[in-house]
Scaffold this active site. Structure first.
Site, PDB file in Angstrom:
ATOM      1  N   GLY A  18     -99.286  46.451  41.928  1.00  0.00           N
ATOM      2  CA  GLY A  18     -99.441  46.107  43.343  1.00  0.00           C
ATOM      3  C   GLY A  18     -98.276  45.378  43.972  1.00  0.00           C
ATOM      4  O   GLY A  18     -98.467  44.625  44.925  1.00  0.00           O
ATOM      5  N   SER A  19     -97.039  45.637  43.484  1.00  0.00           N
ATOM      6  CA  SER A  19     -95.917  44.932  44.123  1.00  0.00           C
ATOM      7  C   SER A  19     -95.681  45.460  45.543  1.00  0.00           C
ATOM      8  O   SER A  19     -95.259  44.704  46.426  1.00  0.00           O
ATOM      9  CB  SER A  19     -94.651  45.024  43.277  1.00  0.00           C
ATOM     10  OG  SER A  19     -94.105  46.312  43.311  1.00  0.00           O
ATOM     11  N   ASN A  20     -95.961  46.724  45.778  1.00  0.00           N
ATOM     12  CA  ASN A  20     -95.849  47.227  47.163  1.00  0.00           C
ATOM     13  C   ASN A  20     -96.921  46.609  48.054  1.00  0.00           C
ATOM     14  O   ASN A  20     -96.662  46.281  49.222  1.00  0.00           O
ATOM     15  CB  ASN A  20     -95.914  48.752  47.188  1.00  0.00           C
ATOM     16  CG  ASN A  20     -94.567  49.385  46.883  1.00  0.00           C
ATOM     17  OD1 ASN A  20     -93.644  49.318  47.687  1.00  0.00           O
ATOM     18  ND2 ASN A  20     -94.433  49.960  45.696  1.00  0.00           N
ATOM     19  N   ARG A  97    -103.418  58.834  41.900  1.00  0.00           N
ATOM     20  CA  ARG A  97    -104.303  60.000  41.951  1.00  0.00           C
ATOM     21  C   ARG A  97    -103.920  60.858  43.139  1.00  0.00           C
ATOM     22  O   ARG A  97    -103.377  60.352  44.122  1.00  0.00           O
ATOM     23  CB  ARG A  97    -105.758  59.574  42.156  1.00  0.00           C
ATOM     24  CG  ARG A  97    -106.326  58.838  40.986  1.00  0.00           C
ATOM     25  CD  ARG A  97    -107.741  58.378  41.235  1.00  0.00           C
ATOM     26  NE  ARG A  97    -108.172  57.653  40.063  1.00  0.00           N
ATOM     27  CZ  ARG A  97    -108.647  58.225  38.962  1.00  0.00           C
ATOM     28  NH1 ARG A  97    -108.824  59.538  38.922  1.00  0.00           N
ATOM     29  NH2 ARG A  97    -108.961  57.504  37.909  1.00  0.00           N
ATOM     30  N   HIS A 115     -93.294  56.957  47.248  1.00  0.00           N
ATOM     31  CA  HIS A 115     -92.969  57.657  46.006  1.00  0.00           C
ATOM     32  C   HIS A 115     -91.546  57.268  45.582  1.00  0.00           C
ATOM     33  O   HIS A 115     -90.634  57.234  46.412  1.00  0.00           O
ATOM     34  CB  HIS A 115     -93.056  59.172  46.237  1.00  0.00           C
ATOM     35  CG  HIS A 115     -92.789  59.946  44.987  1.00  0.00           C
ATOM     36  ND1 HIS A 115     -93.694  60.021  43.954  1.00  0.00           N
ATOM     37  CD2 HIS A 115     -91.695  60.641  44.584  1.00  0.00           C
ATOM     38  CE1 HIS A 115     -93.172  60.742  42.978  1.00  0.00           C
ATOM     39  NE2 HIS A 115     -91.964  61.121  43.335  1.00  0.00           N
ATOM     40  N   GLY A 149    -101.275  68.191  49.079  1.00  0.00           N
ATOM     41  CA  GLY A 149    -100.387  68.472  47.958  1.00  0.00           C
ATOM     42  C   GLY A 149    -100.021  67.205  47.200  1.00  0.00           C
ATOM     43  O   GLY A 149    -100.422  66.095  47.579  1.00  0.00           O
ATOM     44  N   LYS A 178     -86.861  47.722  44.773  1.00  0.00           N
ATOM     45  CA  LYS A 178     -86.380  46.795  45.811  1.00  0.00           C
ATOM     46  C   LYS A 178     -86.352  47.490  47.169  1.00  0.00           C
ATOM     47  O   LYS A 178     -86.676  46.898  48.191  1.00  0.00           O
ATOM     48  CB  LYS A 178     -84.955  46.330  45.481  1.00  0.00           C
ATOM     49  CG  LYS A 178     -84.920  45.172  44.529  1.00  0.00           C
ATOM     50  CD  LYS A 178     -83.510  44.603  44.444  1.00  0.00           C
ATOM     51  CE  LYS A 178     -83.384  43.763  43.196  1.00  0.00           C
ATOM     52  NZ  LYS A 178     -82.031  43.646  42.701  1.00  0.00           N
TER      53      LYS A 178
HETATM   54  C1  GAR Z   1     -94.151  52.344  42.713  1.00  0.00           C
HETATM   55  O1  GAR Z   1     -92.872  52.547  42.168  1.00  0.00           O
HETATM   56  C2  GAR Z   1     -94.584  53.553  43.527  1.00  0.00           C
HETATM   57  O2  GAR Z   1     -93.511  54.142  44.219  1.00  0.00           O
HETATM   58  C3  GAR Z   1     -95.105  54.472  42.444  1.00  0.00           C
HETATM   59  O3  GAR Z   1     -95.813  53.619  41.593  1.00  0.00           O
HETATM   60  C4  GAR Z   1     -95.219  52.325  41.620  1.00  0.00           C
HETATM   61  C5  GAR Z   1     -96.303  51.325  41.922  1.00  0.00           C
HETATM   62  O4  GAR Z   1     -95.794  50.033  41.817  1.00  0.00           O
HETATM   63  N1  GAR Z   1     -95.925  55.504  42.981  1.00  0.00           N
HETATM   64  C6  GAR Z   1     -95.914  56.747  42.522  1.00  0.00           C
HETATM   65  O5  GAR Z   1     -95.248  57.119  41.568  1.00  0.00           O
HETATM   66  C7  GAR Z   1     -96.831  57.712  43.268  1.00  0.00           C
HETATM   67  N2  GAR Z   1     -96.506  59.047  42.969  1.00  0.00           N
HETATM   68  P1  GAR Z   1     -96.584  48.810  42.440  1.00  0.00           P
HETATM   69  O6  GAR Z   1     -98.008  48.904  41.878  1.00  0.00           O
HETATM   70  O7  GAR Z   1     -95.877  47.605  41.922  1.00  0.00           O
HETATM   71  O8  GAR Z   1     -96.551  48.922  43.934  1.00  0.00           O
END
Ligand code: GAR
Length: 223
Positions: A18-20, A97, A115, A149, A178
């Site tokens: 969950g850093s995003n 998912r 992504h 998709g 980052k």
């Molecule tokens: C992130 O790098 C995101 O871009 C990727 O999972 C990571 C989640 O990190 N998502 C995918 O690959 C989706 N296809 P986070 O949990 O620290 O946000």
């Protein structure tokens, strides 16, 4: 999009660390975006994203696909919970998912995903490793609207980063992450200001000319 003055109501879906999600919480705190996270929904009871929700007084729900007969029912349930909380924009933040029709139909052009690659290159899992294995010199990340998709919906913002000869998957992932933390809040801000217009598979950014809004950094600069 919200009335001026109103706060955009976000529903965040996350499966892991969950850093995003955190970068969005931080952007709301610092008033970079005028929004509120109405709920975090996770499919993983041990997701660290739950701790972040608790720490920030954000409601969280654990919805396990195992409890549902079909994938469609799982997504219908998520859509129902989001609607109950008057969510206006759904944020996939490391939600691992492929989203199905009942959720997409409930929020047309109102679901965003991030992504860790420059789509349409390297969709799916382990995008950073795919980029390294392919030998590209530039990679990055993409925020896009979600369609049915896998990582195929209209692109909103991309950021590029260099791929260095001695990069490992971990190092490249950190460099990309980052930039993820910069472009995701920015995409939400543009949406909240009503500046994103989807035309077919492209997204126009309305308002004052922002030539740099679609690419955040030069691949030749050190991030
Ligand atoms: C992130 O790098 C995101 O871009 C990727 O999972 C990571 C989640 O990190 N998502 C995918 O690959 C989706 N296809 P986070 O949990 O620290 O946000």
């Amino acid at each position: 999009m919200t009335d001026s003055g109103a706060h955009l109501r976000l529903g965040v879906l996350a499966s892991g660390r969950g850093s995003n999600f955190q970068s969005i919480i931080d952007a709301i705190r610092s008033k970079q975006i005028k929004a509120v996270v109405a709920v975090l929904i996770t499919d993983n009871p041990s997701a660290f994203a739950i701790e972040r929700a608790k720490k920030n007084d954000i409601e969280h729900l654990i919805i396990s696909p195992k409890e549902f007969g079909s994938g469609d029912d799982f997504y219908a349930k998520i859509a129902e919970e989001l609607k109950k909380r008057r969510v206006e924009l759904v944020i996939l933040a490391g939600f691992m998912r492929i989203v199905r029709k009942p959720l997409i139909d409930a929020f047309p052009n109102r679901i965003m995903n991030i992504h860790p690659a420059l789509l349409p290159s390297f969709p799916g899992l382990h995008a950073q490793k795919q980029a390294l294995d392919y030998g590209v010199r530039i990679s990055g990340c993409t925020v896009h609207f979600v369609d049915e998709g896998m990582d195929t919906g209209p692109v909103i913002i991309q950021a590029a980063v260099p791929v260095r000869h001695d990069d490992t998957e971990v190092i490249l992932s950190e460099r990309i992450l980052k930039m993820e933390h910069k472009i995701y809040p920015e995409a939400i801000r543009l949406f909240s200001e009503g500046r994103l217009e989807v035309r077919g598979r492209t997204v126009k950014i309305k308002g004052q000319p922002t030539p740099d809004a679609a690419i955040v950094n030069s691949p030749l600069m050190k991030p």
